[in-house]
Design an enzyme around this catalytic site. Structure first.
Site, PDB file in Angstrom:
ATOM      1  N   ARG A   1       1.565  10.320   3.499  1.00  0.00           N
ATOM      2  CA  ARG A   1       1.363  11.211   4.883  1.00  0.00           C
ATOM      3  C   ARG A   1       3.133  10.698   5.232  1.00  0.00           C
ATOM      4  NH1 ARG A   1       0.832   6.836   8.139  1.00  0.00           N
ATOM      5  NH2 ARG A   1       0.020   5.624   7.485  1.00  0.00           N
TER       6      ARG A   1
ATOM      7  N   GLU B   1       1.158  -0.883   0.106  1.00  0.00           N
ATOM      8  CA  GLU B   1      -0.042   0.146   0.382  1.00  0.00           C
ATOM      9  C   GLU B   1       0.972   1.177   0.007  1.00  0.00           C
ATOM     10  OE1 GLU B   1      -1.755  -1.263   3.845  1.00  0.00           O
ATOM     11  OE2 GLU B   1      -1.640   1.143   4.672  1.00  0.00           O
TER      12      GLU B   1
ATOM     13  N   VAL C   1       4.890   7.515  11.405  1.00  0.00           N
ATOM     14  CA  VAL C   1       5.214   7.599  12.632  1.00  0.00           C
ATOM     15  C   VAL C   1       6.708   7.495  12.774  1.00  0.00           C
ATOM     16  CG1 VAL C   1       4.828   6.368  14.630  1.00  0.00           C
ATOM     17  CG2 VAL C   1       2.768   6.561  13.350  1.00  0.00           C
TER      18      VAL C   1
ATOM     19  N   ASN D   1       1.033   4.925   1.774  1.00  0.00           N
ATOM     20  CA  ASN D   1       0.696   5.508   2.922  1.00  0.00           C
ATOM     21  C   ASN D   1       1.010   7.121   2.298  1.00  0.00           C
ATOM     22  OD1 ASN D   1      -0.241   3.842   4.789  1.00  0.00           O
ATOM     23  ND2 ASN D   1       1.907   2.896   5.064  1.00  0.00           N
TER      24      ASN D   1
END
Lengths: 444, 70
Positions: A292, A288, A295, A290
């Site tokens: 953004r 996938e 973390v 992400n």
């Protein structure tokens, strides 16, 4: 560059974003819930506004209220952090429509990558290897059984809108899939408002290795190396490191170039992470993307010497990337561990009042913390309360620093996973780099 | 006669039983959601559900009574 921005987040990431703003001379507006009145990010920001009640739906997800505050305070941009609204295409679109820069890719790209099924299709078209499986939402459990036969058991049943391991299950037989389908679909509906399910081949003993990319609005894209994130519990990461012990330079470059191609194909801009599963033969498959900041981004910061949040601001304000691929150098080895407020054995959450909080100090030790002594860890948010990042010249030195830092970490009043992290750090399997996604169940 | 209490603070996500149901020891009766995790709450003793003291969506604190058995 922006003069003033709003941070639509909480916890350690809100504090970490504010730190970069302070270095860059950007003024900050924080938002908070009734449960976060005393949170560090509220104190650190120049201005802070209460949004609503303790539950995220009443506060950190209230996009109308957040946009109202953004307009009233005259910010030019919103940094969404990770989680919460960070991958919410509607919020990103509403920001754009309000004339406020959303620090991240375009709303269309967020929407496309937010659907795992659509992301799989886009990557397949781009020629990026994806995990074998289906490319459309399953109609019902009967179609799921048929598809599983075609793929071959074991298969991974997944929610298209899923995240954090929710709505996802390994199934090994017709019986198991019949049992698992409805429950996971319901869970996906409850958590994400979208019950679309699909199936992927289950990759045996995989590693989870992701590539950090950055793209500017002028069409330049680079990769900042990988992060190895295979050590997980409940499908959520516990320890991340870079570089990965498993990749040779050729595979690393191939994965990096593939991630860049993936980003360019979909018209990506700003920070993004392309997650791959890597099998025992070093075959890698798109998992996938992400859209953004992650973390675990500090791991990349430590080995590149770059401030990724600063890069995000520069790109969002229209600047071009300052470095080309050949200028990006990696140095040393970095490891991050996530400190969760939870039982180290059962992984059940442990909310409560922190009566003692001492973070480790020392050369190559970095703490990202959202709490302090007397803080109350509430049941409303993610159990991650801090991150510990260590860096060494090489992996051996980084592990020694990690062991010492975890030894020095003192938390009382709530349970944390620190005892588990200590076990990982001193285990032979970890030292040997034998880190597959079943590490915790296999070795500890 | 016994009572089932929440072993941690959280939101009541699902109530799995209704008044009059017979529950066995260690049977899950309520699922709490705390820190984004589902926490099943099981009966410690067998009994018949006399009263359900909570609704789905309620916030409960550690020690709150969820279900009374008879």
């Amino acid at each position: 560059m922006f003069q003033k921005i709003l941070i639509a987040n909480r916890g350690e990431i809100a504090a970490r974003i504010i730190r970069t703003c302070q270095l860059m001379g950007i003024k900050t507006v924080a938002i908070y819930s009734e449960a976060d009145m005393e949170a560090p990010h509220v104190k650190m920001a120049e201005e802070a506004y209460l949004v609503g009640g303790p539950r995220v739906a009443e506060s950190y997800l209230k996009l109308d209220k957040i946009l109202e505050i953004a307009k009233a305070t005259g910010v030019e941009a919103i940094h969404p952090g990770y989680g919460l609204l960070s991958e919410n295409a509607i919020f990103a679109r509403r920001c754009v429509e309000s004339g406020i820069v959303f620090i991240g890719p375009s709303p269309d790209v967020i929407a496309k990558m937010g659907s795992k099924i659509e992301a799989r299709r886009a990557m397949e078209v781009a020629g990026v290897p994806v995990v074998p499986g289906i490319f459309h939402p399953l109609l019902d459990v009967e179609e799921a059984v048929q598809a599983a036969h075609a793929i071959g058991y074991p298969v991974m049943l997944k929610a298209s809108a899923g995240g954090g391991g929710i709505g996802m299950q390994i199934v090994r037989s017709d019986e198991e899939i019949r049992k698992a389908f409805a429950g996971n679909q319901k869970r996906a509906n409850d958590f994400f408002g979208d019950g679309a399910m699909y199936l992927e081949k289950f990759i045996v003993n995989p590693r989870h290795i992701e590539i950090q990319i950055f793209a500017d609005n002028q069409g330049n894209t680079v990769y900042l190396g990988e992060r190895e994130c295979s050590i997980q519990r409940r499908h959520q990461k516990v320890l991340e490191e870079a570089p990965s012990t498993f990749l040779d330079p050729v595979t690393r470059q191939k994965m990096g170039e593939t991630a860049v191609k993936a980003a360019q194909t979909i018209g990506y801009s700003n920070a993004g992470t392309v997650e791959f599963l890597v099998d025992e033969n070093k075959q890698f498959y798109f998992l996938e993307m992400n859209t953004r900041l992650q973390v675990e981004h500090p791991v990349t910061e430590e080995i590149t010497g770059l401030d990724l949040v600063e890069w995000q601001f520069r790109i969002a304000s229209g600047e071009s990337l300052r470095l080309s691929q050949k200028d990006i150098k990696f140095e040393g080895h970095a490891i991050e561990v996530r400190i969760y407020a939870e039982d180290p054995r059962t992984f059940f959450p442990s909310p409560g009042k922190i009566t003692k909080w001492v973070t480790p100090q020392g050369l190559g030790v970095r703490n990202e913390v959202a709490v302090r002594e007397e803080s109350v860890v509430t049941p409303f948010y993610d159990p991650m309360i801090a991150k510990l990042v260590v860096k060494g010249e090489n992996r051996g030195e980084a592990i020694e620093r990690l062991k010492q830092a975890l030894h020095d970490y003192q938390v009382e009043g709530i349970k944390t996973n620190i005892p588990l992290l200590r076990e990982i750090a001193k285990s032979e399997a970890f030292r040997a780099g034998d880190t597959t996604t079943d590490f915790i169940t296999k070795y500890l | 006669m016994g009572q089932i209490v929440a072993n941690m603070a959280g939101n009541v996500w699902k109530v799995l039983v209704k008044p009059g149901d017979q529950v066995e020891e260690e049977q899950d009766v309520v699922i709490l959601e705390s820190m984004k995790m589902e926490i099943p709450i099981a009966a410690e003793v067998a009994g018949r559900v006399k009263e359900i003291k909570t609704n789905e969506g309620d916030f409960v604190n550690e020690g709150d009574v969820l279900i009374i058995l008879e």
